[in-house]
Design a protein around this motif. Structure first.
Motif, PDB file in Angstrom:
ATOM      1  N   ASN A 122      41.749 -19.018  58.214  1.00  0.00           N
ATOM      2  CA  ASN A 122      41.769 -17.689  58.812  1.00  0.00           C
ATOM      3  C   ASN A 122      43.080 -17.471  59.570  1.00  0.00           C
ATOM      4  OD1 ASN A 122      41.509 -19.001  61.236  1.00  0.00           O
ATOM      5  ND2 ASN A 122      39.569 -18.078  61.798  1.00  0.00           N
ATOM      6  N   PRO A 123      43.298 -16.272  60.092  1.00  0.00           N
ATOM      7  CA  PRO A 123      44.575 -16.007  60.753  1.00  0.00           C
ATOM      8  C   PRO A 123      44.864 -16.948  61.924  1.00  0.00           C
ATOM      9  CG  PRO A 123      43.469 -13.957  60.281  1.00  0.00           C
ATOM     10  CD  PRO A 123      42.513 -15.050  59.930  1.00  0.00           C
TER      11      PRO A 123
ATOM     12  N   VAL B 135      57.552 -12.332  59.275  1.00  0.00           N
ATOM     13  CA  VAL B 135      57.984 -10.940  59.136  1.00  0.00           C
ATOM     14  C   VAL B 135      58.084 -10.280  60.501  1.00  0.00           C
ATOM     15  CG1 VAL B 135      55.716  -9.875  58.899  1.00  0.00           C
ATOM     16  CG2 VAL B 135      57.649  -8.913  57.683  1.00  0.00           C
TER      17      VAL B 135
ATOM     18  N   GLU C 101      60.588  -0.814  54.862  1.00  0.00           N
ATOM     19  CA  GLU C 101      59.211  -0.322  54.835  1.00  0.00           C
ATOM     20  C   GLU C 101      58.238  -1.463  54.552  1.00  0.00           C
ATOM     21  OE1 GLU C 101      58.599   3.007  52.262  1.00  0.00           O
ATOM     22  OE2 GLU C 101      56.432   2.766  52.300  1.00  0.00           O
TER      23      GLU C 101
ATOM     24  N   PHE D  92      58.671  -4.559  55.311  1.00  0.00           N
ATOM     25  CA  PHE D  92      58.566  -5.338  56.556  1.00  0.00           C
ATOM     26  C   PHE D  92      57.538  -4.709  57.492  1.00  0.00           C
ATOM     27  CE2 PHE D  92      63.106  -7.324  56.696  1.00  0.00           C
ATOM     28  CZ  PHE D  92      62.756  -8.122  55.628  1.00  0.00           C
TER      29      PHE D  92
ATOM     30  N   GLN E   3      55.214  -2.512  56.934  1.00  0.00           N
ATOM     31  CA  GLN E   3      53.863  -2.502  56.397  1.00  0.00           C
ATOM     32  C   GLN E   3      53.196  -3.872  56.577  1.00  0.00           C
ATOM     33  OE1 GLN E   3      53.053   0.090  53.389  1.00  0.00           O
ATOM     34  NE2 GLN E   3      51.049  -0.231  54.303  1.00  0.00           N
ATOM     35  N   ALA E   4      53.956  -4.903  56.238  1.00  0.00           N
ATOM     36  CA  ALA E   4      53.402  -6.244  56.333  1.00  0.00           C
ATOM     37  C   ALA E   4      53.113  -6.611  57.788  1.00  0.00           C
ATOM     38  CB  ALA E   4      54.370  -7.252  55.715  1.00  0.00           C
TER      39      ALA E   4
ATOM     40  N   ASP F   9      50.067  -4.781  59.018  1.00  0.00           N
ATOM     41  CA  ASP F   9      48.849  -5.365  58.461  1.00  0.00           C
ATOM     42  C   ASP F   9      48.498  -6.666  59.169  1.00  0.00           C
ATOM     43  OD1 ASP F   9      46.729  -5.367  56.483  1.00  0.00           O
ATOM     44  OD2 ASP F   9      47.736  -7.098  55.634  1.00  0.00           O
ATOM     45  N   MET F  10      49.517  -7.446  59.487  1.00  0.00           N
ATOM     46  CA  MET F  10      49.249  -8.696  60.191  1.00  0.00           C
ATOM     47  C   MET F  10      48.692  -8.430  61.582  1.00  0.00           C
ATOM     48  SD  MET F  10      52.218 -11.397  59.234  1.00  0.00           S
ATOM     49  CE  MET F  10      51.543 -12.724  60.211  1.00  0.00           C
TER      50      MET F  10
ATOM     51  N   HIS G  89      46.986  -5.896  62.430  1.00  0.00           N
ATOM     52  CA  HIS G  89      45.595  -5.483  62.236  1.00  0.00           C
ATOM     53  C   HIS G  89      44.696  -6.692  62.048  1.00  0.00           C
ATOM     54  CE1 HIS G  89      46.600  -1.112  60.901  1.00  0.00           C
ATOM     55  NE2 HIS G  89      46.548  -1.260  62.212  1.00  0.00           N
ATOM     56  N   ARG G  90      45.169  -7.623  61.254  1.00  0.00           N
ATOM     57  CA  ARG G  90      44.325  -8.808  61.009  1.00  0.00           C
ATOM     58  C   ARG G  90      44.099  -9.585  62.286  1.00  0.00           C
ATOM     59  NH1 ARG G  90      44.898 -11.869  55.362  1.00  0.00           N
ATOM     60  NH2 ARG G  90      42.888 -12.661  55.989  1.00  0.00           N
ATOM     61  N   HIS G  91      45.057  -9.523  63.192  1.00  0.00           N
ATOM     62  CA  HIS G  91      44.865 -10.175  64.483  1.00  0.00           C
ATOM     63  C   HIS G  91      44.171  -9.251  65.475  1.00  0.00           C
ATOM     64  CE1 HIS G  91      47.916 -12.883  62.774  1.00  0.00           C
ATOM     65  NE2 HIS G  91      47.370 -13.783  63.552  1.00  0.00           N
ATOM     66  N   GLN G  92      43.757  -8.117  65.001  1.00  0.00           N
ATOM     67  CA  GLN G  92      43.056  -7.121  65.816  1.00  0.00           C
ATOM     68  C   GLN G  92      43.859  -6.690  67.020  1.00  0.00           C
ATOM     69  OE1 GLN G  92      39.332  -9.570  65.842  1.00  0.00           O
ATOM     70  NE2 GLN G  92      38.431  -7.627  65.258  1.00  0.00           N
TER      71      GLN G  92
ATOM     72  N   TRP H 214      45.357  -3.811  67.911  1.00  0.00           N
ATOM     73  CA  TRP H 214      45.481  -2.410  67.515  1.00  0.00           C
ATOM     74  C   TRP H 214      46.575  -1.717  68.296  1.00  0.00           C
ATOM     75  CZ3 TRP H 214      42.788  -3.026  63.517  1.00  0.00           C
ATOM     76  CH2 TRP H 214      41.588  -3.765  63.528  1.00  0.00           C
TER      77      TRP H 214
ATOM     78  N   ASN I 234      56.650   7.204  55.697  1.00  0.00           N
ATOM     79  CA  ASN I 234      55.397   6.691  55.134  1.00  0.00           C
ATOM     80  C   ASN I 234      54.604   5.880  56.142  1.00  0.00           C
ATOM     81  OD1 ASN I 234      55.186   7.690  52.610  1.00  0.00           O
ATOM     82  ND2 ASN I 234      56.486   6.119  51.696  1.00  0.00           N
TER      83      ASN I 234
END
Lengths: 353, 800
Positions: free
Chosen positions: B330-331, B660, B685, B687, B689-690, B693-694, B696-699, B701, B715
């Motif tokens: 997991n993360p 990243v 972009e 970079f 985006q990734a 997302d990371m 987010h995965r670590h919550q 927000w 975008n």
């Protein structure tokens, strides 16, 4: 720290999977049940739900992105894949939290043979999933209305000639990366390439095979590394050994994309069959599990080579918080720091415990 | 999946229509198949089936459901037809005389016929008309006794352990035991399944009865006691059509399905969920199966009009193909690992001495026939039922909560990445604010990175700081110089030159517009020979004079104090840091690649480590010695100093190493200056985006939203504008509210009142999604501390 979780599954567990955040996990077993686990305050894993999900062994399961709710898909020997959603039930009692239940939203019955793997696609594609089956067909389903998980349409069927054992989506969310799927076959008697890479062409509205990757041993597990901003894609393949391929997109003059496939690394887990490869969140560490019962962690070094930083064989008799187990991890980690450098070729010198 | 036909398995196609059932003679060398307009007898040869008899020209205007071969008289056959007729056949007779007798007792379809093991004249049939009939072949034209069951009877078998007894199964899920002498009522009856039972089979050596049902289960009943007990349950994937015990294998039973599933499975009753072996050759529903006397040959017929002779050696073993292990990470770097536990092998057959003997006997016999066959499956099936998995959970996490970890070194590799990511995401400053100007921000971020154990990332921040440290005018000048560089105007460049002789190292960096040169001379031993130079305007290459310019404070640009204080060594550098040059053999020539700055740094810092403290003092505090007249003995290679290219390369390299976060944060921090970098917007972009997302995965927000807000790519920036609608409804009438908190239906602003204090809420309004009641945040929190229900409507609100 190593601890054994008592699963109470009545047969072999074929898959365990973390959710998107890594806070919950689910296990599936040949005993036809799925169990969902959560950690309590002490960090112990507790079953929060357990239910009989199929009428055959359950091979794989996968969590959807939480944007779509708590959704699991499972692939089974009974030739179906099922979508499960967790729902809150209103309990009449004023106390405690509402009970959670997993409800089968749909059963995907298109396969005539065992469904060997199933994976949700990256969330920028919407709610899509791909199944692979031992009749050699990849099926791609989509839920057009994400609020209605009981409706799935079969969007594409990709026919491979070999029985498939595993499948992986390229997890990149980046819009310039077209949807991409890799599948592996565990067919034993043949020397054909057993890893296929497919890409979706928005223009043609269909999936086309872009690459055959020349792995001739039976493939048991395949996984794209998280893209994390790379310009190329990294694919790990588990067969008799572990191979890592870099797929660098090349746009041809005709507008088609091809991939320059470079084998970035190859290492064996003590010369035995590797059953599972999985990447960490940054795609820098690869966890492999092989037939000798070892779980190994391979870390990418600054040269993009991979070194085993930890190999550990769990003993089923290990008690909770066994100090020796911790010791094992510690020692191997320090060993990594000491060894530090060295060309990748040295990776076969895996320390054994 | 279609397998090529194996050497031993045999396929025979030329049936005229498909067989519903077949029977083997007692020698197991002939097979009689029966179906619609089909009744044939074949000889089973080693490599073929040869037709012996064809009874097609008889009156077969009906379809046979079942066929039985007399256990004692090898010429007598019985068939049961869909119209209820039971026909007896004698193979010795010729032509039409083959059909000895036809019994027409049953009113409806007959499903099964079976001969008595001991008395060749007794025949039993089971029918849809809820009766079982016993025939004596000597008695014509009617049956001798009729057994009235409660429901349609699907299958019947004589009890091999009691010659007066037989068992039948019926569509209401009941098993009946009968005594042939008491046709009026069954001896015993029990409900075995929740659906119709289609088949049964007695175990050859145990007093076990297997039943297969539409509920997809095969159940094994122990009949030795007065009350039958359930020994095993097998969970199959489809409606069970036939079950057959495997000879000489106490725990093995074969099954096939009536619908959907075309495969034949052999199960080990001790492992009820996954078949021990499977045969997948049939392309339509399998209608009947039987072992050919020995445990390794299985005959089957199918609706695809074929007869198959399967050899277990050719079977597929689904359990062996299934992955016995799995791992997940997991993360946070916690790992789950599942593996099949090795259970000690126990002597399996001890409980039954008779079958043990049998087994030995038969395997000895088999060895003479087929040595290959005996060994392999034997060993696998002995252990087959012993399967469990153990689930392991690895975590490197310290006992302390995240916030309490002060010493990062305590945490180990896996968890360290997580800590670093989370801490940096929280503590990085991404834009100048208040007292913190641009450079301070870079400095701060560098310190953060160092604090959490990533000196290489810290160095990258410092590099950025170094490049952008100059004042705007000077920066402009640097830009000019860079432009010149790109124009390839050869001699008027700012560049770093380096020689490659080992043991000497020096570094100098041009800074400023007017060609001020700072040379930092470091040398080993007596010879101070600095090979790294700055070329100034029209200086020649070869013999270089370094102007003795007093170095103004602001211009000192050799890696800043922070860098010097930090005892960087190679080990630290290597820990995850990527640089493109050679690593541990930097004693050799440097390739002059554009991103070789890192080599400089490495060399530099490496060198510093070995330098005496005093030397450092001297060099850092005093201006270069007066006599520093440099003589360059080696050939000097000119490296064009392209800081932006170097930085861009480093950012890309860093991202390819899986980090990243650093390049994204640097790009964000640079603000408009990022346009200097030769990184295209697609990569930028990607970079962003990734990284988002990371996060987010670590919550994380807040951090993610922050990044989105600061994004310069439309975008990404749009991400915060998606799904921003919250539909509200009036708490009074339940109608949707289109705008604000004024309900058009009630014509009041009541929905905006706090349900606790009844005041109109100004500012933040919190409400339940279901009942739409809510109010002041603090009021609601107070209320729900004590009460689980809504203060207004008693709804069980779900506030997370």
């Amino acid at each position: 720290m190593n601890s054994i979780i008592h699963t109470e599954h009545r047969d072999v567990i074929h898959d365990c999977s973390y959710d998107y955040y890594g806070q919950r996990m689910a296990t599936c077993s040949s005993d036809q049940t799925i169990k969902v686990w959560e950690q309590n305050e002490k960090g112990q894993w507790i079953v929060s739900s357990s239910w009989k999900a199929h009428s055959g062994s359950i091979w794989k399961l996968n969590w959807a992105h939480p944007e779509f709710g708590a959704v699991i898909v499972s692939a089974s020997f009974d030739r179906t894949a099922s979508i499960w959603e967790e729902t809150a039930e209103q309990k009449p009692t004023a106390s405690s939290t509402p009970a959670k239940r997993w409800i089968r939203r749909t059963n995907l019955v298109d396969s005539r043979t065992s469904v060997t793997d199933v994976k949700f696609g990256p969330k920028n594609l919407g709610l899509v999933l791909a199944t692979s089956s031992s009749d050699g067909i990849i099926r791609i389903y989509e839920a057009p209305d994400i609020m209605n998980l009981s409706q799935w349409t079969l969007q594409h069927e990709i026919i491979c000639k070999l029985p498939l054992s595993c499948i992986s989506w390229n997890p990149s969310l980046f819009r310039a990366h077209p949807p991409m799927i890799a599948a592996g076959s565990d067919m034993a008697q043949s020397n054909e390439p057993k890893v296929f890479v497919f890409e979706y062409s928005e223009y043609n509205r269909r999936w086309t095979k872009t690459e055959n990757i020349n792995v001739t041993e039976p493939v048991h597990s395949i996984e794209f590394a998280p893209n994390v901003g790379r310009s190329y894609h990294v694919l790990a393949v588990a067969s008799k050994d572990v191979s890592i391929f870099n797929l660098k997109p090349i746009v041809e003059q005709s507008g088609n994309t091809r991939f320059e496939v470079v084998q970035a690394a190859q290492f064996n887990d003590n010369f035995c069959t590797v059953w599972r490869v999985t990447w960490n969140i940054t795609g820098t560490m690869l966890v492999t599990s092989s037939d000798d019962g070892y779980v190994r962690i391979w870390r990418m070094n600054y040269l993009k080579g991979f070194k085993c930083i930890c190999s550990y064989k769990p003993d089923s008799n290990v008690n909770h918080h066994d100090p020796q187990a911790v010791q094992l991890i510690n020692s191997s980690t320090t060993k990594f720091f000491k060894k530090g450098v060295g060309a990748f070729a040295g990776s076969s010198q895996i320390q054994q415990h | 999946m279609e397998e090529p036909i194996k050497t031993q398995s045999l396929r025979y196609v030329s049936l005229d229509g498909h067989a519903n059932s077949f029977a083997l003679n007692k020698e197991n060398n002939c097979i009689a198949v029966a179906g619609r307009s089909l009744l044939k007898v074949y000889m089973i040869n080693n490599d073929s089936f040869s037709e012996l008899h064809n009874m097609r020209h008889h009156n077969l205007s009906y379809s046979s459901n079942a066929i039985a071969w007399s256990h004692l008289n090898t010429n007598i056959l019985a068939t049961a037809a869909t119209n209820g007729c039971i026909a007896i056949w004698d193979l010795q007779k010729f032509g039409r005389q083959k059909q000895l007798t036809v019994y027409e007792d049953h009113e409806r379809t007959t499903h099964a016929v079976t001969f008595h093991q001991q008395d060749p004249n007794f025949l039993l049939s089971a029918s849809q008309d809820s009766t079982l009939k016993l025939f004596d072949l000597r008695e014509k034209p009617n049956c001798v006794s009729t057994f009235q069951s409660t429901e349609s009877v699907r299958d019947v078998k004589f009890n091999p352990y009691n010659f007066n007894s037989f068992a039948s199964v019926s569509e209401n899920g009941c098993v009946h035991l009968w005594d042939v002498r008491r046709p009026e009522k069954f001896v015993q009856s029990f409900t075995a399944h929740s659906g119709p039972i289609y088949c049964l089979d007695w175990h050859p050596t145990q007093q076990w009865l297997a039943t297969g049902s539409r509920d997809k289960l095969i159940k094994i009943w122990n009949m030795s006691n007065t009350k039958p007990t359930l020994e095993h349950t097998i969970y199959t994937i489809a409606v069970v059509g036939r079950v057959r015990w495997r000879p000489d294998r106490k725990f093995h039973i074969a099954s096939c399905s009536l619908v959907v599933d075309y495969s034949i499975y052999i199960w080990d009753v001790r492992r009820p969920f996954i078949p021990y072996a499977s045969f997948n050759e049939h392309t339509n529903v399998t209608t009947d199966i039987a072992f050919k006397g020995a445990p390794d040959t299985l005959i089957s017929t199918s609706k695809d009009s074929t007869i198959y002779k399967h050899i277990t050696k050719d079977a597929q073993h689904p359990a062996l193909a299934a992955n016995p292990q799995s791992a997940a990470i997991n993360p946070k770097g916690e790992i789950l690992f599942v593996s099949k536990s090795k259970v000690k092998t126990q002597p399996v057959l001890t409980s039954s001495s008779s079958s043990l003997k049998l087994s030995i006997l038969s395997s000895a016999k088999k060895l003479s026939q087929d040595t290959v066959d005996a060994a392999v499956p034997e060993s696998t099936h002995e252990q087959f039922h012993l399967a469990k998995s153990s689930l392991h959970y690895f975590t490197d996490q310290c006992e302390q909560p995240l916030s309490a970890i002060s010493d990062v070194a305590l945490t180990k590799t896996l968890h360290k990445d997580y800590i670093f990511f989370v801490k940096c995401a929280k503590e990085y400053k991404l834009k100048p604010e208040g007292q913190l100007d641009f450079l301070d921000m870079l400095e701060h971020n560098s310190l953060v990175a160092r604090k959490y154990g990533r000196p290489n990332v810290a160095m990258l921040w410092n590099l950025v700081k170094m490049i952008y440290k100059s004042t705007p005018q000077k920066k402009q000048a640097v830009n000019n110089l860079l432009t010149q560089t790109s124009n390839q105007s050869s001699s008027e460049q700012s560049a770093i030159t380096r020689g490659g002789s080992f043991g000497t190292a020096g570094l100098a960096i041009l800074n400023g517009s007017n060609g001020n040169v700072t040379a930092n001379h470091v040398g080993s031993g007596e010879n101070i020979s600095s090979n790294d130079e700055i070329l100034n305007d029209s200086n020649e290459i070869g013999l270089i004079t370094v102007p003795k310019v007093p170095v103004p404070d602001i211009e000192v640009e050799i890696f800043d104090d922070g860098m010097a204080q930090n005892e960087l060594d190679c080990r630290n550098l290597r820990n995850g840091f990527l640089y493109t040059g050679p690593h541990d053999n930097f004693v050799k020539d440097f390739p002059m690649c554009s991103s070789s700055l890192i080599n400089h740094e490495l060399m530099h810092s490496h060198y510093r480590n070995h330098r005496s403290e005093m030397e450092r003092e001297v060099i850092e505090t005093s201006p270069p010695p007066e006599q520093s007249f440099l003589q360059v003995s080696d050939t000097i290679l000119i490296q064009h100093w392209q800081p932006y290219q170097v930085l861009a390369d480093n950012l890309i390299t860093q991202s390819e190493s899986g980090d990243v976060q650093t390049p994204t944060c640097i790009l964000i921090c640079l603000g408009k200056n990022r346009e200097d970098l030769p990184i295209d917007r697609f990569t930028q972009e990607n970079f962003l985006q990734a990284y988002i997302d990371m996060l987010h995965r670590h919550q994380m927000w807040n951090e993610a939203t922050n990044v989105i807000n600061m994004s310069w790519i439309p975008n990404i920036a749009e991400m915060n504008e998606q799904s921003t609608n919250i539909n509200t409804a009036c708490g009074e009438c339940g109608r949707a509210i289109s705008s604000g908190f004024y309900c058009k239906n009630c014509k009041s602003a009541d929905p905006s009142r706090c349900v606790v204090c009844n005041e109109i809420v100004r500012g933040m309004f919190t409400f339940c999604n279901h009942c739409c009641h809510g109010g002041h945040m603090h009021h609601m929190m107070e209320w729900f501390m004590q009460n689980p229900r809504c203060p207004k409507c008693n709804h069980l609100c779900e506030y997370d």
